[in-house]
Motif scaffolding. Structure first.
Motif, mmCIF file in Angstrom:
data_model
loop_
_atom_site.group_PDB
_atom_site.id
_atom_site.type_symbol
_atom_site.label_atom_id
_atom_site.label_comp_id
_atom_site.label_asym_id
_atom_site.label_seq_id
_atom_site.Cartn_x
_atom_site.Cartn_y
_atom_site.Cartn_z
ATOM 1 N N SER A 73 0.848 -1.190 0.000
ATOM 2 C CA SER A 73 0.000 0.000 0.000
ATOM 3 C C SER A 73 0.882 1.238 0.000
ATOM 4 C CB SER A 73 -0.936 0.009 1.212
ATOM 5 O OG SER A 73 -0.196 -0.032 2.418
ATOM 6 N N THR A 74 0.357 2.306 -0.557
ATOM 7 C CA THR A 74 1.101 3.559 -0.632
ATOM 8 C C THR A 74 0.169 4.712 -0.319
ATOM 9 O OG1 THR A 74 2.502 4.967 -2.026
ATOM 10 C CG2 THR A 74 0.686 3.827 -3.108
ATOM 11 N N TYR A 75 0.741 5.778 0.230
ATOM 12 C CA TYR A 75 -0.034 6.932 0.666
ATOM 13 C C TYR A 75 0.729 8.201 0.269
ATOM 14 C CZ TYR A 75 -1.561 3.064 3.586
ATOM 15 O OH TYR A 75 -1.977 1.839 4.017
ATOM 16 N N ARG A 76 -0.025 9.156 -0.266
ATOM 17 C CA ARG A 76 0.613 10.395 -0.709
ATOM 18 C C ARG A 76 -0.320 11.571 -0.483
ATOM 19 N NH1 ARG A 76 3.263 11.718 -6.664
ATOM 20 N NH2 ARG A 76 4.047 13.798 -6.125
ATOM 21 N N SER A 77 0.197 12.601 0.165
ATOM 22 C CA SER A 77 -0.560 13.823 0.390
ATOM 23 C C SER A 77 -0.352 14.733 -0.812
ATOM 24 C CB SER A 77 -0.086 14.499 1.685
ATOM 25 O OG SER A 77 -0.790 15.684 1.915
ATOM 26 N N VAL A 78 -1.407 14.959 -1.583
ATOM 27 C CA VAL A 78 -1.295 15.753 -2.808
ATOM 28 C C VAL A 78 -1.671 17.205 -2.575
ATOM 29 C CG1 VAL A 78 -1.648 13.795 -4.330
ATOM 30 C CG2 VAL A 78 -3.627 15.045 -3.483
ATOM 31 N N MET A 79 -2.476 17.471 -1.583
ATOM 32 C CA MET A 79 -2.817 18.825 -1.165
ATOM 33 C C MET A 79 -2.881 18.851 0.354
ATOM 34 S SD MET A 79 -5.569 20.306 -3.947
ATOM 35 C CE MET A 79 -6.728 18.947 -3.798
ATOM 36 N N GLN A 80 -3.134 20.027 0.895
ATOM 37 C CA GLN A 80 -3.111 20.148 2.347
ATOM 38 C C GLN A 80 -4.123 19.221 3.011
ATOM 39 O OE1 GLN A 80 -3.766 24.123 3.752
ATOM 40 N NE2 GLN A 80 -3.548 23.588 5.906
ATOM 41 N N ASN A 81 -5.280 19.029 2.414
ATOM 42 C CA ASN A 81 -6.343 18.252 3.038
ATOM 43 C C ASN A 81 -6.746 17.021 2.236
ATOM 44 O OD1 ASN A 81 -6.638 20.079 5.232
ATOM 45 N ND2 ASN A 81 -7.854 21.435 3.941
ATOM 46 N N VAL A 82 -5.892 16.584 1.301
ATOM 47 C CA VAL A 82 -6.237 15.437 0.456
ATOM 48 C C VAL A 82 -5.089 14.426 0.481
ATOM 49 C CG1 VAL A 82 -6.851 14.636 -1.842
ATOM 50 C CG2 VAL A 82 -7.673 16.867 -1.032
ATOM 51 N N VAL A 83 -5.418 13.176 0.788
ATOM 52 C CA VAL A 83 -4.448 12.079 0.768
ATOM 53 C C VAL A 83 -4.966 11.021 -0.193
ATOM 54 C CG1 VAL A 83 -3.336 10.244 2.089
ATOM 55 C CG2 VAL A 83 -3.681 12.500 3.122
ATOM 56 N N LEU A 84 -4.133 10.637 -1.156
ATOM 57 C CA LEU A 84 -4.467 9.545 -2.064
ATOM 58 C C LEU A 84 -3.843 8.260 -1.521
ATOM 59 C CD1 LEU A 84 -3.954 11.182 -5.575
ATOM 60 C CD2 LEU A 84 -6.053 11.004 -4.221
ATOM 61 N N ALA A 85 -4.629 7.207 -1.471
ATOM 62 C CA ALA A 85 -4.166 5.923 -0.944
ATOM 63 C C ALA A 85 -4.528 4.815 -1.917
ATOM 64 C CB ALA A 85 -4.790 5.647 0.427
ATOM 65 N N ALA A 86 -3.626 3.858 -2.042
ATOM 66 C CA ALA A 86 -3.859 2.722 -2.938
ATOM 67 C C ALA A 86 -3.218 1.481 -2.339
ATOM 68 C CB ALA A 86 -3.294 2.999 -4.332
ATOM 69 N N ARG A 87 -3.795 0.321 -2.634
ATOM 70 C CA ARG A 87 -3.242 -0.930 -2.131
ATOM 71 C C ARG A 87 -3.484 -2.036 -3.145
ATOM 72 N NH1 ARG A 87 -6.305 -5.238 -0.532
ATOM 73 N NH2 ARG A 87 -8.550 -4.867 -0.537
ATOM 74 N N THR A 88 -2.687 -3.087 -2.995
ATOM 75 C CA THR A 88 -2.881 -4.289 -3.799
ATOM 76 C C THR A 88 -2.533 -5.499 -2.946
ATOM 77 O OG1 THR A 88 -2.316 -5.400 -5.877
ATOM 78 C CG2 THR A 88 -0.541 -4.272 -4.731
ATOM 79 N N ARG A 89 -3.128 -6.632 -3.270
ATOM 80 C CA ARG A 89 -2.883 -7.883 -2.542
ATOM 81 C C ARG A 89 -2.856 -9.030 -3.535
ATOM 82 N NH1 ARG A 89 -6.832 -9.097 2.248
ATOM 83 N NH2 ARG A 89 -5.348 -7.691 3.284
ATOM 84 N N PHE A 90 -1.881 -9.883 -3.347
ATOM 85 C CA PHE A 90 -1.786 -11.095 -4.157
ATOM 86 C C PHE A 90 -1.568 -12.269 -3.213
ATOM 87 C CE2 PHE A 90 0.861 -14.339 -6.187
ATOM 88 C CZ PHE A 90 0.037 -14.698 -7.248
ATOM 89 N N ALA A 91 -2.356 -13.331 -3.383
ATOM 90 C CA ALA A 91 -2.236 -14.513 -2.539
ATOM 91 C C ALA A 91 -2.373 -15.766 -3.388
ATOM 92 C CB ALA A 91 -3.301 -14.511 -1.446
ATOM 93 N N SER A 92 -1.701 -16.834 -2.942
ATOM 94 C CA SER A 92 -1.743 -18.096 -3.667
ATOM 95 C C SER A 92 -1.499 -19.241 -2.693
ATOM 96 C CB SER A 92 -0.683 -18.110 -4.772
ATOM 97 O OG SER A 92 -0.688 -19.330 -5.471
ATOM 98 N N ILE A 93 -2.140 -20.413 -2.968
ATOM 99 C CA ILE A 93 -1.968 -21.601 -2.136
ATOM 100 C C ILE A 93 -1.616 -22.773 -3.053
ATOM 101 C CG2 ILE A 93 -2.987 -23.056 -0.346
ATOM 102 C CD1 ILE A 93 -5.021 -20.921 0.193
ATOM 103 N N PRO A 94 -0.370 -22.917 -3.402
ATOM 104 C CA PRO A 94 0.009 -24.104 -4.186
ATOM 105 C C PRO A 94 0.046 -25.342 -3.290
ATOM 106 C CG PRO A 94 1.933 -22.741 -3.743
ATOM 107 C CD PRO A 94 0.763 -21.982 -3.215
ATOM 108 N N GLY A 95 -0.061 -26.529 -3.913
ATOM 109 C CA GLY A 95 -0.039 -27.784 -3.174
ATOM 110 C C GLY A 95 -1.101 -28.733 -3.675
ATOM 111 N N GLY A 96 -1.795 -29.374 -2.759
ATOM 112 C CA GLY A 96 -2.785 -30.383 -3.100
ATOM 113 C C GLY A 96 -4.021 -29.783 -3.742
#
Length: 697
Positions: free
Chosen positions: A548-571
């Protein structure tokens, strides 16, 4: 006047009395009653003739008086003068504002103006000076009122004294200030009511600089260089304060716990235009850390406090490490107050530092806590959580906790033993045993678990750039997938053993409400799963990466984004308990969908989970001015996909969008999100609502 007979024979004159009057004294004496006195008084008043002339009693000539008494005299007629309307009687000592002339003028609000020589080199600190003066001016607190010039003039005198003090702070001791109160030339609406013409004059310099023992000690050369003020430098009181603080820090960080710096004194010599600085310094000797003692060894022992400290015995003394120990003891949550004092154990000998002990006095805080939390999601229903905790049942810092959850889809009861600062600072040993039931649209599970982890964690006081954990997980669960067309599936029993490990890199500025930085975390858990019904045993490697990442672009505005990747190899998927498969959807996943309602489906469209997952989210956190800025509006967009294979196939990607409300408190934001599925399935609701504590990610 005294008559001549009184002078010649005073006794005879005194006995003869005064001449008789219309009210004779004998008449009064004979009136022995109040009524008689009144009657005598009335007869005497009737005998008086108001129209009779007064007897002539000329004054005797006074000896030595040679000036004739004036018989007649005439007074000269006074010439009347027209009133001068330009005179302001409110403050007669104030002159009207003169033209500015060859100066720069600066407006400080509507009421006030300052002028300086137009040569910038004459006063290079002008900008900083003006900001400082404006923040302290008393005139700025007064609204313009033409009927209140007396108050305006009084505040003008206060501001003149303020200007004098500020100029001296910057080293201008020969400054001239001309105060003008009234209306300036031109349009009165555009003229300042008060103007100060400031001529700073010549700036003084430092003369002699006496640091006491530092001037005498040859080994103190480094500290003399740390104090960056020398003879001939421009004089500045602010600089004295700043350099004194820097010197104090340098002494405290290099092994001098008993260093003392006297309050500086400045002797101004107007003839030399210099100021002699006297600030005696007593270093007090160099020391290393010794042991740590506690006044409550049965509660928090000195040995345990040495585990918390970020220094070892024999390390050179640093004041910041002493303060860090104080903060760490407070952060345990089991003390209400703490005091750390430095005590000499052995004095310095030659180049060998002495030894100091740190004596810790602490006061026990209330140790028992009852806590609770309420959450709600329109798809997963209500969730109420409560706990009771004793934070030092097993000293030192051995907490015992009982917790429970009652919800629409989940019920849980568990106990936890937690040893904080176990084997090192901010390292925690957790032993957790619980039993739970989950009745969700995806599966129905009755589970008993035991989890033991050892971790290094971030806290609200100590947020670490790197956190980690590892442990063991034992699970026994009796489960069945969701009913198919109303037909209940048979239950299956699984036994799972896992060795989970995780790590998190965190550069954000807050755990609960970050505005900048990023987080990158990973989790890896090799595990063995046995299906008792099928008598099958399978090996899986559960892996997950979150960023995830967070960035303040103006005094009262924060842009936030995230990503998730998961995997279960095996049986195969069928050998994986339904509760341990991957799902998406919910308040911390893809908003707009129900909890765990995104994933592969069976022939009848019922979600039964998968072995790969991808999620992406983005939102804008916009602070408003409501409630002093405590309220934020958060539009968001989420997407997610779950596949049956170990790598996502993106056959079905669900999108959700909506808007959220945040109310920021001292313990974190309270979150309310309302989301809608953009490409819903046949069983998805048109709107989903989520209420919880903290940001979505």
């Amino acid at each position: 006047m005294i008559p001549d007979e009184a002078v010649e024979n005073p006794e005879a004159w005194a006995t003869q009395g005064a001449p008789a009057s219309p009210l004779d004294a004998e008449d009064v004496l004979e009136a022995d009653t109040e009524g008689d006195v009144q009657e005598v008084a009335e007869e005497a008043a009737a005998a008086i003739d108001p129209g009779a002339p007064l007897p002539e009693t000329p004054l005797a000539n006074l000896p030595g008086l040679g000036l004739a008494w004036p018989d007649e005299f005439e007074l000269a007629e006074i010439e009347l003068v027209e009133p001068d309307g330009s005179v302001d009687l409110a403050d007669l000592d104030e002159a009207p504002i003169a033209p500015v002339g060859d100066k720069d003028i600066f407006r400080v609000g509507d009421e006030l103006a300052l002028t300086f020589p137009d040569d910038d080199d004459a006063f290079p600190e002008r900008t900083e000076f003006l900001e400082r003066f404006e923040s302290l001016s008393t005139i700025e607190e007064l609204d313009r009122d033409g009927d209140n010039l007396s108050l305006l003039a009084a505040r003008a005198r206060e501001d003149e004294e303020l200007l004098t003090r500020l100029l001296q702070i910057y080293g201008y001791y020969d400054a001239q200030i001309i105060r003008n109160v009234g209306e300036g030339p031109g349009d009165p609406d555009d003229a300042a009511a008060v103007r100060f013409d400031v001529v700073p004059g010549q700036r003084y310099r430092f003369g002699a600089v006496d640091l006491g023992a530092l001037n005498e000690d040859a080994e103190a050369e480094a500290f003399r260089q740390q104090f960056d003020i020398s003879s001939g430098d421009f004089l500045s009181s602010d600089r004295i304060v700043a350099e004194r603080e820097e010197l104090d820090i340098a002494l405290g960080e290099t092994g001098y716990p008993f260093a003392r710096i006297s309050q500086p004194s400045l002797l101004i010599d107007h003839d030399r235009r210099e100021g002699d600085l006297d600030m005696p310094v007593a270093p007090g000797g160099r020391y290393a850390f010794g042991n740590i003692t506690s006044n409550r060894p049965e509660f928090l022992s000195g040995e345990h406090l040495e585990t918390i400290a970020r220094f070892e015995e024999g390390d050179l003394y640093q004041r910041s490490l002493e303060l860090d120990l104080r903060r760490a003891i407070t952060a345990t949550g089991i003390v209400s107050s703490v005091d750390v004092s430095v005590r000499e154990v052995a004095p310095p000998v030659g180049d060998t530092p002495g030894r100091v002990a740190l004596d810790v006095e602490l006061t026990e805080a209330p140790l028992r806590t009852i806590a609770g939390a309420i959450g709600y999601g329109s798809e997963e229903g209500l969730r109420v959580q409560a706990s009771w905790e004793h934070r030092n049942l097993f000293p030192p810092e051995g907490a015992f906790r009982v917790r429970g959850i009652i919800g629409t889809q989940e019920q849980l009861a568990g106990i936890t033993l937690r040893k904080s600062n176990f084997g090192g600072r901010d390292r925690v040993l957790n032993l957790d045993a619980f039993a739970s039931t989950i009745d969700s649209p995806a599966f129905d599970a009755n589970t008993a678990s035991f989890i033991a982890t050892y971790e290094q964690t971030s806290t609200l006081i100590y947020q670490k750039p790197l956190s980690w954990s590892f442990g063991i997980e034992l699970v026994a669960t009796d489960e069945r997938p969701a009913p198919i067309d109303g037909v209940t599936n048979p239950r299956e029993t699984f036994f799972v053993a896992a060795l989970p490990a995780s790590a998190l890199i965190d550069t954000t500025d807050s755990l609960l409400d970050p505005t900048r930085g990023f987080r990158l975390g990973g989790r890896l858990s090799p595990e063995i799963s046995r299906n008792e019904n099928l008598n099958q045993q399978s090996f899986f490697l559960r892996g997950q990466v979150d960023a995830s990442t967070y960035r303040s672009v103006m005094q009262n505005v924060v842009l936030a984004a995230r990503t998730r990747f998961a995997s279960i190899p095996g049986g195969p998927t069928d050998n994986l308990a339904p509760s341990r498969r991957l799902y998406a959807g919910g308040g911390g996943s893809v908003r707009g969908y129900g909890y765990r309602q995104i994933g592969p489906s069976d022939a009848l469209g019922e979600t039964n989970g998968g072995r790969s997952l991808v999620e992406v989210s983005a939102e804008a956190r916009i602070r408003t001015g409501l409630f002093d800025g405590a309220v934020s509006i958060v539009p968001f967009l989420d997407a997610g996909s779950v596949g049956v294979e170990t790598l996502p196939d993106f056959e079905t990607i669900r999108f959700g969008a909506g808007i959220g409300l945040r109310y920021h408190t001292s313990f974190g934001p309270i979150r309310v999100d309302v989301g809608a599925p953009l490409n819903p399935g046949p069983d998805d609701s048109p709107v989903a609502v989520y209420v919880s504590l903290g940001q979505a990610f």
